[in-house]
Design a protein around this motif. Structure first.
Motif, PDB file in Angstrom:
ATOM      1  N   ILE A 167       0.829  -1.207   0.000  1.00  0.00           N
ATOM      2  CA  ILE A 167       0.000   0.000   0.000  1.00  0.00           C
ATOM      3  C   ILE A 167       0.864   1.258   0.000  1.00  0.00           C
ATOM      4  O   ILE A 167       0.610   2.208  -0.744  1.00  0.00           O
ATOM      5  CB  ILE A 167      -0.958  -0.047   1.201  1.00  0.00           C
ATOM      6  CG1 ILE A 167      -2.065  -1.037   0.870  1.00  0.00           C
ATOM      7  CG2 ILE A 167      -1.535   1.316   1.493  1.00  0.00           C
ATOM      8  CD1 ILE A 167      -3.146  -1.096   1.872  1.00  0.00           C
TER       9      ILE A 167
ATOM     10  N   ILE B 110       1.061   4.267  -2.902  1.00  0.00           N
ATOM     11  CA  ILE B 110       0.928   5.700  -2.626  1.00  0.00           C
ATOM     12  C   ILE B 110       2.122   6.456  -3.199  1.00  0.00           C
ATOM     13  O   ILE B 110       1.983   7.478  -3.873  1.00  0.00           O
ATOM     14  CB  ILE B 110       0.790   5.946  -1.099  1.00  0.00           C
ATOM     15  CG1 ILE B 110      -0.569   5.424  -0.623  1.00  0.00           C
ATOM     16  CG2 ILE B 110       0.920   7.428  -0.785  1.00  0.00           C
ATOM     17  CD1 ILE B 110      -0.780   5.556   0.855  1.00  0.00           C
TER      18      ILE B 110
ATOM     19  N   PHE C 286       0.844   7.199  -6.952  1.00  0.00           N
ATOM     20  CA  PHE C 286       0.077   8.431  -6.790  1.00  0.00           C
ATOM     21  C   PHE C 286       0.974   9.658  -6.659  1.00  0.00           C
ATOM     22  O   PHE C 286       0.666  10.712  -7.205  1.00  0.00           O
ATOM     23  CB  PHE C 286      -0.854   8.305  -5.590  1.00  0.00           C
ATOM     24  CG  PHE C 286      -1.921   7.271  -5.801  1.00  0.00           C
ATOM     25  CD1 PHE C 286      -2.401   6.992  -7.074  1.00  0.00           C
ATOM     26  CD2 PHE C 286      -2.455   6.574  -4.730  1.00  0.00           C
ATOM     27  CE1 PHE C 286      -3.381   6.047  -7.282  1.00  0.00           C
ATOM     28  CE2 PHE C 286      -3.438   5.622  -4.936  1.00  0.00           C
ATOM     29  CZ  PHE C 286      -3.899   5.363  -6.209  1.00  0.00           C
TER      30      PHE C 286
ATOM     31  N   GLN D 228      -7.650   1.628   1.471  1.00  0.00           N
ATOM     32  CA  GLN D 228      -7.185   1.321   0.119  1.00  0.00           C
ATOM     33  C   GLN D 228      -8.160   1.809  -0.943  1.00  0.00           C
ATOM     34  O   GLN D 228      -7.765   2.142  -2.048  1.00  0.00           O
ATOM     35  CB  GLN D 228      -6.966  -0.187  -0.021  1.00  0.00           C
ATOM     36  CG  GLN D 228      -5.924  -0.499  -1.068  1.00  0.00           C
ATOM     37  CD  GLN D 228      -5.925  -1.947  -1.504  1.00  0.00           C
ATOM     38  OE1 GLN D 228      -6.677  -2.753  -0.992  1.00  0.00           O
ATOM     39  NE2 GLN D 228      -5.076  -2.261  -2.440  1.00  0.00           N
TER      40      GLN D 228
ATOM     41  N   MET E 157      -7.246   5.706  -1.511  1.00  0.00           N
ATOM     42  CA  MET E 157      -5.836   6.050  -1.324  1.00  0.00           C
ATOM     43  C   MET E 157      -5.436   7.334  -2.030  1.00  0.00           C
ATOM     44  O   MET E 157      -4.615   8.095  -1.548  1.00  0.00           O
ATOM     45  CB  MET E 157      -4.969   4.909  -1.849  1.00  0.00           C
ATOM     46  CG  MET E 157      -4.543   3.952  -0.780  1.00  0.00           C
ATOM     47  SD  MET E 157      -3.261   2.891  -1.361  1.00  0.00           S
ATOM     48  CE  MET E 157      -4.057   2.048  -2.684  1.00  0.00           C
ATOM     49  N   LEU E 158      -6.006   7.563  -3.223  1.00  0.00           N
ATOM     50  CA  LEU E 158      -5.623   8.742  -4.000  1.00  0.00           C
ATOM     51  C   LEU E 158      -6.167   9.993  -3.333  1.00  0.00           C
ATOM     52  O   LEU E 158      -5.473  11.011  -3.202  1.00  0.00           O
ATOM     53  CB  LEU E 158      -6.175   8.607  -5.432  1.00  0.00           C
ATOM     54  CG  LEU E 158      -5.754   9.686  -6.418  1.00  0.00           C
ATOM     55  CD1 LEU E 158      -4.240   9.761  -6.505  1.00  0.00           C
ATOM     56  CD2 LEU E 158      -6.339   9.392  -7.795  1.00  0.00           C
TER      57      LEU E 158
ATOM     58  N   PRO F 176      -4.605   9.748   1.262  1.00  0.00           N
ATOM     59  CA  PRO F 176      -3.519   8.786   1.543  1.00  0.00           C
ATOM     60  C   PRO F 176      -3.215   8.632   3.034  1.00  0.00           C
ATOM     61  O   PRO F 176      -2.755   7.576   3.450  1.00  0.00           O
ATOM     62  CB  PRO F 176      -2.317   9.368   0.789  1.00  0.00           C
ATOM     63  CG  PRO F 176      -2.668  10.780   0.487  1.00  0.00           C
ATOM     64  CD  PRO F 176      -4.157  10.836   0.386  1.00  0.00           C
TER      65      PRO F 176
END
Lengths: 308, 278
Positions: free
Chosen positions: A147, A151, A155, B237, B240-241, B244
């Protein structure tokens, strides 16, 4: 010795299969309710479903039929999708194996040099840094690492796609696999590095290595001498690690939405799709036990003394 | 005298001191969590959803505007309680199992160890999944499944010690004095296995924390809305964008707890077991 291990292997597989089979049969609730999604259906339909899934026969017959077909590669039919379980496995297994093997290769590429360096520089700064780093990677569970990686690399930096398995054999596929490989590989590195380091230190202090050094062999040649023996514990730890690898692959598969065995298993458990759960669990247990056996054989080939 | 030895070890070994301190802090948070948390972990704050970390909400808020900091604090209890339960069941069963197998020996020992082999043919997390498939999702099936899978390892440790100890003269002497097998096993053999049992327990605890969080993450362990680091991560999850921080803080909580415990365990073994000092 190999024959002996093989003979011990078969009853374990049978016992595990029976255990899983029985465990999934004591589940409260009737598979027919799963099949019909709980909606009311005529008794004849229920009866027909029971016959179709062998549920009208005694447990021993059910197990025998299941085992007979399973040995031939037929794991029955999914209660949810009505697809053959073998087909579902065929769709999901390749991606799972790709993750697993890629992660394994990556971890070896990292841990072998690190383990050797740490052993050669035992007690110095580089050794301590390597040990410290392995303790940190050991403490980061794969799903949290996955995870955090999504990120950061998807992202924030926008370098890699966050989900999916990709298409074809080019960059698209690799870009999807890169993070899963790294996350799984790094998780396995710690134990391998530590074991190889300990094995190397042990070997480097043996007399034949000291003799080789005294004869003036180059350091590279000396390392080659010791490496084979030092690999025995690493091969052993790979066997132990295979369990974590499977678990790691299940989790990585789930985190990155790769559509492998992991996702199939979790979905099947949630939907109470027993034939699928049963097939995957038996396959995992067999693969796990078989690896332990294989590891024993390889280890005894590397170092014949290990055989007894 | 023992206390003095512990204190001096803590003073000489900063890694031990820091990791022990962190572990103590986690335990305090786990015990007193609901009183420490600034908010009720399930209190919904309308209009405050997906707020980034701020003075009001230190770690931000989630989808329904719940305070992440409070949820993490209260969730500590689930993480530690579950793991302690696994260790207690594992070590308890394993000790009894190992003592019986080791003390009786012979065919009984053989059969008991074979049964252990069967349990060992499951990776821990997979046994957790099997128990969820049987009993449905929740903390209890997952804890029992994990404990059962770790049990054979603990049993083996105790068994091999028991095999060694039963050949010692003091056990023979006890037998000649007419002591019952139970008394010999509990009063004489068990105390000599103790340090190894502690080592085993310290290893299993870290695994248990990770496996429990993983199972909750997969949606099979602790169910929402009960706050648990694993299920918080699973929920995070999905967003997340957008948010975060919802993923980062639970992930860090898991990592710090496991790291602290691993360092603590490694240093503890170093001080308990002289053969580890090289």
């Amino acid at each position: 010795m190999i024959a002996q291990r093989l003979i011990a292997f078969i009853p374990i597989i049978i016992a595990v299969s029976i255990l899983i089979f029985l465990a999934l049969r004591v589940v409260p609730g009737d598979p027919v309710t799963v099949l019909t999604a709980g909606s009311p259906v005529p008794a004849e339909v229920k009866e027909q479903l029971r016959r179709e899934f062998d549920l009208d026969k005694p447990l021993t017959v059910q197990f025998w039929n299941w085992a007979k077909n399973a040995v031939q590669g037929d794991f029955g039919i999914s209660l949810k999708t009505r697809e053959p379980v073998t087909e579902l496995l065929g769709e999901t297994l390749p991606i799972t194996l790709t993750i697993l093997i890629g992660g394994l290769i990556l971890s070896m590429l990292i841990s072998v040099p690190l383990g050797v360096i740490a052993a050669l520089r035992q007690g110095r700064l580089s050794d301590q840094l390597i040990i410290g780093a392995t303790l940190v990677t050991l403490s980061v569970p794969v799903f949290t690492a996955g995870i955090l990686a999504i990120i950061v690399f998807s992202f924030w930096l926008g370098w890699l796609p966050p989900f999916g398995r990709g298409e074809g054999f080019g960059w698209d596929r690799v870009s999807h696999l890169l993070m899963p490989w790294c996350v799984l590989g790094l998780a396995m590195t710690a134990a391998q590095t530590n074991t190889l380091r300990a094995g190397m230190i042990d070997v480097l202090n043996r007399e034949y290595i000291l003799a080789a050094e005294a004869r003036g062999l180059s350091p590279i040649a000396v390392i080659r001498h010791g490496f084979r023996t030092a690999m025995v514990p690493v091969v052993n730890i790979l066997g132990v690690q295979f369990g974590y690898m499977i678990v790691g692959t299940v989790l990585v598969d789930f985190v990155f939405g790769m559509g492998g065995i992991g996702q199939l298993l979790v979905d099947a458990v949630n939907q109470r799709d027993y034939p699928v759960v049963q097939a995957i669990l038996v396959c995992i247990a067999v693969a796990f036990t078989a690896t332990t056996l294989l590891v024993d054989i390889v280890a005894s080939r590397l170092d014949p003394r290990y055989a007894d | 005298m023992r206390t003095a030895a512990v204190l001096s070890a803590l003073r000489r070994d900063p890694a031990l001191a820091i990791s022990a301190g962190l572990v103590v802090i986690f335990v305090i948070i786990a015990v007193f969590g609901p009183w420490i948390a600034p908010q009720d972990p399930n209190q919904i704050n309308p209009g405050s959803n997906y707020l980034p970390p701020s003075g009001d909400f230190w770690f931000g808020t989630d989808r329904s505007g719940r305070d992440l900091f409070s949820r993490l604090i209260v969730g500590t209890r689930m993480a530690l309680l579950g793991a302690f339960a696994v260790v207690v069941i594992d070590v308890g069963l394993g000790t009894v199992y190992g003592l019986i197998a080791g003390y009786i020996g012979g065919r009984v020992d053989n059969i008991m160890m074979r049964i252990g082999d069967i349990l060992l043919s499951f990776p821990a997390l997979i046994m957790g999944v099997l128990f969820v498939a049987i009993f449905g999702p929740g903390l209890i099936p997952v804890v029992v499944g994990l404990a059962l899978v770790y049990m054979p390892t603990a049993a083996r440790v105790v068994r091999s010690q028991a095999r060694i100890q039963t050949k010692e003269q003091y056990v023979e002497a006890g037998r000649l004095l007419g002591y019952s097998p139970l008394r010999i096993a509990l009063r004489h053999v068990l105390p000599n296995c103790l340090s190894q049992i502690i080592v085993q327990a310290s290893i299993v605890l870290a695994y248990a924390v990770v496996d429990l969080a993983a199972l909750s993450f997969l949606g099979l362990g602790v169910q929402p809305p009960t706050p648990d680091w694993g299920n918080m991560l699973a929920e995070a999850q999905k967003s997340m964008l957008l948010a975060p921080w919802l993923a980062i803080f639970p992930a860090l909580a898991i990592i710090i707890l496991v790291l602290a415990w691993n360092v603590f365990g490694a240093r503890l073994r170093y001080h308990l077991d002289p053969t580890e000092r090289r």
